[in-house]
Design a protein around this motif. Structure first.
Motif, short mmCIF file in Angstrom:
data_model
loop_
_atom_site.label_atom_id
_atom_site.label_comp_id
_atom_site.label_asym_id
_atom_site.label_seq_id
_atom_site.Cartn_x
_atom_site.Cartn_y
_atom_site.Cartn_z
N LYS A 75 23.81 10.31 3.36
CA LYS A 75 22.40 10.38 2.98
C LYS A 75 22.18 10.22 1.48
N VAL A 76 23.20 9.72 0.78
CA VAL A 76 23.07 9.48 -0.65
C VAL A 76 23.65 8.11 -0.98
N THR A 77 23.22 7.58 -2.12
CA THR A 77 23.81 6.35 -2.64
C THR A 77 23.79 6.42 -4.15
N SER A 78 24.48 5.46 -4.78
CA SER A 78 24.61 5.44 -6.23
C SER A 78 24.46 4.01 -6.74
N PRO A 79 24.28 3.83 -8.05
CA PRO A 79 24.26 2.47 -8.60
C PRO A 79 25.53 1.69 -8.28
N THR A 80 26.68 2.35 -8.28
CA THR A 80 27.92 1.66 -7.94
C THR A 80 27.88 1.13 -6.52
N ASN B 138 22.35 8.76 -11.02
CA ASN B 138 23.53 8.65 -10.18
C ASN B 138 23.28 8.74 -8.68
N TRP B 139 22.28 9.48 -8.24
CA TRP B 139 22.16 9.69 -6.80
C TRP B 139 20.73 9.48 -6.32
N TYR B 140 20.62 8.67 -5.26
CA TYR B 140 19.34 8.38 -4.62
C TYR B 140 19.49 8.54 -3.11
N ASP B 141 18.37 8.73 -2.45
CA ASP B 141 18.34 8.74 -0.99
C ASP B 141 18.15 7.29 -0.53
N PRO B 142 19.11 6.70 0.17
CA PRO B 142 18.99 5.29 0.54
C PRO B 142 17.87 5.01 1.52
N ALA B 143 17.39 6.03 2.22
CA ALA B 143 16.31 5.83 3.20
C ALA B 143 14.93 5.86 2.56
N THR B 144 14.79 6.62 1.46
CA THR B 144 13.47 6.76 0.83
C THR B 144 13.43 6.20 -0.59
N LEU B 145 14.59 5.96 -1.19
CA LEU B 145 14.75 5.51 -2.58
C LEU B 145 14.39 6.60 -3.59
N GLN B 146 14.17 7.81 -3.11
CA GLN B 146 13.83 8.91 -4.00
C GLN B 146 15.10 9.47 -4.64
N LEU B 147 14.95 10.03 -5.83
CA LEU B 147 16.07 10.69 -6.48
C LEU B 147 16.52 11.91 -5.67
N VAL B 148 17.81 12.13 -5.64
CA VAL B 148 18.38 13.29 -4.94
C VAL B 148 18.43 14.46 -5.91
N HIS B 149 17.74 15.55 -5.55
CA HIS B 149 17.73 16.75 -6.39
C HIS B 149 18.56 17.88 -5.80
N TRP C 44 21.95 18.44 -2.98
CA TRP C 44 23.00 17.76 -2.23
C TRP C 44 22.79 17.97 -0.73
N PRO C 45 22.70 16.88 0.06
CA PRO C 45 22.36 17.02 1.48
C PRO C 45 23.32 17.89 2.27
N ASP C 46 24.60 17.86 1.92
CA ASP C 46 25.60 18.58 2.73
C ASP C 46 25.52 20.09 2.58
N ASN C 47 25.15 20.57 1.38
CA ASN C 47 25.21 22.02 1.16
C ASN C 47 24.01 22.60 0.42
N GLY C 48 23.08 21.76 0.02
CA GLY C 48 21.88 22.26 -0.65
C GLY C 48 22.06 22.58 -2.12
N ASP C 49 23.24 22.31 -2.68
CA ASP C 49 23.47 22.56 -4.11
C ASP C 49 22.56 21.67 -4.95
N PRO C 50 22.11 22.17 -6.11
CA PRO C 50 21.24 21.36 -6.95
C PRO C 50 22.00 20.18 -7.57
N VAL C 51 21.29 19.08 -7.79
CA VAL C 51 21.85 17.88 -8.42
C VAL C 51 21.04 17.60 -9.68
N SER C 52 21.68 17.64 -10.82
CA SER C 52 21.01 17.33 -12.09
C SER C 52 20.95 15.82 -12.28
N LEU C 53 19.83 15.33 -12.79
CA LEU C 53 19.73 13.90 -13.07
C LEU C 53 20.74 13.52 -14.15
#
Length: 508
Positions: free
Chosen positions: A66-71, A119-130, A132-141
């Motif tokens: 449920k995440v993607t990156s520029p790479t 670094n991290w986006y939701d590939p289904a919505t293109l929104q930034l990931v804030h 982490w889908p697997d555990n709910g931990d926060p993701v800093s931009l």
């Protein structure tokens, strides 16, 4: 008139670069089949709504991350070009796929002053990931010089390989300012600077450095570390020089090895042999390490992708024949030596990948890296320490190695330098383990137990596609990247350096 001529030139370049598909008669049928199957896994990662790939997909090709990156986006773009050039997909399909990615990139939020993607986006919505889908931990931009580097290389290819989208791809890539990572004062001893790992738009916890290297008037918080070793991180440097955003002399900023300077650098894995040289006014310690009769320039951890991933895009062996052109085949030879003769796994190819026990882990050959702990080739983290004369005593050699983990993408990276050995290694992995599925080789194999990580990663499958594309088409991605004046900016800098590498005949 000028615009028409440019478009015509691009059409000629694209047409000339599209080869006939590989066939059995050419001896490439096995590699072509690998490409067809690997493309299937790349295509399975793509969200049908946005056209953007996810980070990975399960081995049955049914469940995407449920995440993607520029790479990930960059590796998918160049994989699409390879699939087109090998006639795995039609040209029209490839163009449509590329257009959909550009649509998404133009919509995605990024750092406005610098044009860098986070670094991290939701590939289904293109929104930034804030979170982490697997555990709910926060993701800093966070904007990464490496991740943005890989995306930029793909856009630089698109502008030469897909004439219809040349202008859009060029606009996107030239809006990405890599000067935002470049610290010009990082190497006062050498007379040049280095790239930092990246930056946060908001002050993070832990170590950070306030910066505005790009002169945007907006402060960001850069990583405390610079990229000072010749690892895969050099891709950001290549792109910055090619776009005219950082000085060409910065190519000589990263250490080839850290110098032999008493015990100041006595923490590095071994004592280097070398001498100081000057290139374009920059002082460079041209050091090498030794391993089982070979001498080579190491990378940070000793892994294959650190050594060879940039070579998928930048034709390093051609543009730097007396440095990278000497080093790459020796590094591959050393990886083979470790797997077959030192660790006696029966297989080789060590590079960061999924861990068959779960999660993601770095793998490599410890003595091929500058970091003293290094990346190890087995689950047990069996390491070596040859010591550093006068600073650190040598430790006994390991009595044995444990559960070695090989990743197929490492063999594909080695194809240009040890084709027969790479194909034999891949054939044995496929025959002896449950390591091949509907999307090609799974990500990694533990060779003692036979445990397999049945995932496909966009990064690793993208490296496989790029390697196959270059081998089967005679360097299609190299040509696409080197167009639009890129070769003229990079090659004159790269080709002047000479490394005292031993293990293969030197290039004259």
């Amino acid at each position: 008139m000028r615009k028409t001529a440019v478009i015509a030139g691009l059409l000629v370049l694209a047409a000339a670069a599209v080869p006939s598909p590989a066939s059995a008669s050419s001896g490439n049928s096995t590699l072509f089949q690998y490409a067809k199957d690997t493309w299937r896994s790349m295509a399975a990662m793509v969200d049908p709504g946005t056209g953007i790939p996810s980070d990975k997909v399960t081995g049955d090709l049914k469940t995407r991350a449920k995440v993607t990156s520029p790479t990930n986006i960059g590796t998918y773009l160049w994989s699409t070009l390879v699939a087109r050039d090998l006639r795995v997909i039609a040209s029209g399909e490839a163009t449509a796929r590329v257009g959909k990615v550009l649509d998404a990139l133009e919509r995605m939020d990024r750092d406005t002053p610098t044009g860098q993607y986070y670094n991290w986006y939701d590939p289904a919505t293109l929104q930034l990931v804030h979170t982490w889908p697997d555990n709910g931990d926060p993701v800093s931009l966070f904007a990464s010089s490496v991740d943005n580097g890989w995306l930029a290389t793909a856009l630089m290819m698109v502008r030469n390989a897909v004439p219809r989208y040349s202008a859009r791809a060029s606009k996107l890539v030239t809006s990405m300012n890599f000067r935002s990572y470049y610290d010009p004062a990082a190497r006062p001893d050498a007379g040049t600077g280095l790239l930092r790992g990246g930056f946060w738009p908001q002050k993070p916890e832990g170590c950070s450095v306030e910066s505005d290297y790009a002169g945007t008037g907006t402060t960001v918080w850069s990583t405390c570390h610079h990229y000072g070793a010749p690892a895969e991180t050099r891709i950001g440097q290549y792109v910055g020089i090619a776009l005219g955003q950082i000085p060409p002399q910065s190519y000589f900023g990263p250490y080839r090895t850290f110098p032999d300077n008493g015990c100041d650098f006595g923490w590095q894995d071994q004592k280097p042999v070398g001498a100081w040289k000057t290139y374009l006014g920059v002082n460079v310690w041209e050091g090498t390490y030794g391993y089982r009769g070979m001498r080579f320039v190491p990378n940070w951890g000793g892994s294959m992708f650190e050594a060879l991933m940039p070579d998928l895009v930048v034709p390093e062996a051609k543009w730097a024949p007396k440095s990278w052109g000497r080093n790459h085949p020796v590094f591959v030879k050393a990886q083979i030596e470790h797997g077959l003769n030192e660790a006696k796994y029966g297989y080789w190819g060590f590079s960061p990948s999924n861990d068959p026990r779960g999660g993601y882990r770095e793998y490599g050959v410890d003595p091929l890296g500058m970091d003293t702990p290094g990346y190890t080739s087995d689950e047990e983290r069996t390491s070596t320490d040859p010591g550093y004369e006068g600073c650190r005593p040598a430790q006994p050699e390991p009595a044995a190695y444990g559960e070695g983990v090989v990743t197929p993408h490492a063999s594909f990276l080695a194809l240009p330098y040890a084709r027969a050995q790479a194909m034999d290694n891949l054939a044995k992995i496929r025959k002896n383990f449950d390591a091949y599925g509907p999307g090609g080789f799974y990500d990694s194999v533990a060779v003692r137990s036979g445990a397999v990580s049945k995932w496909y990663l966009a990064l690793d499958q993208g490296m496989v596609m790029a390697a196959l594309g270059n081998v089967l088409t005679g360097g299609d991605l190299h040509r696409y990247f080197g167009g639009a004046g890129v070769e003229a900016k990079l090659r004159p800098v790269m080709e002047i350096e000479e490394w005292a590498v031993q293990g293969v005949p030197p290039t004259n």
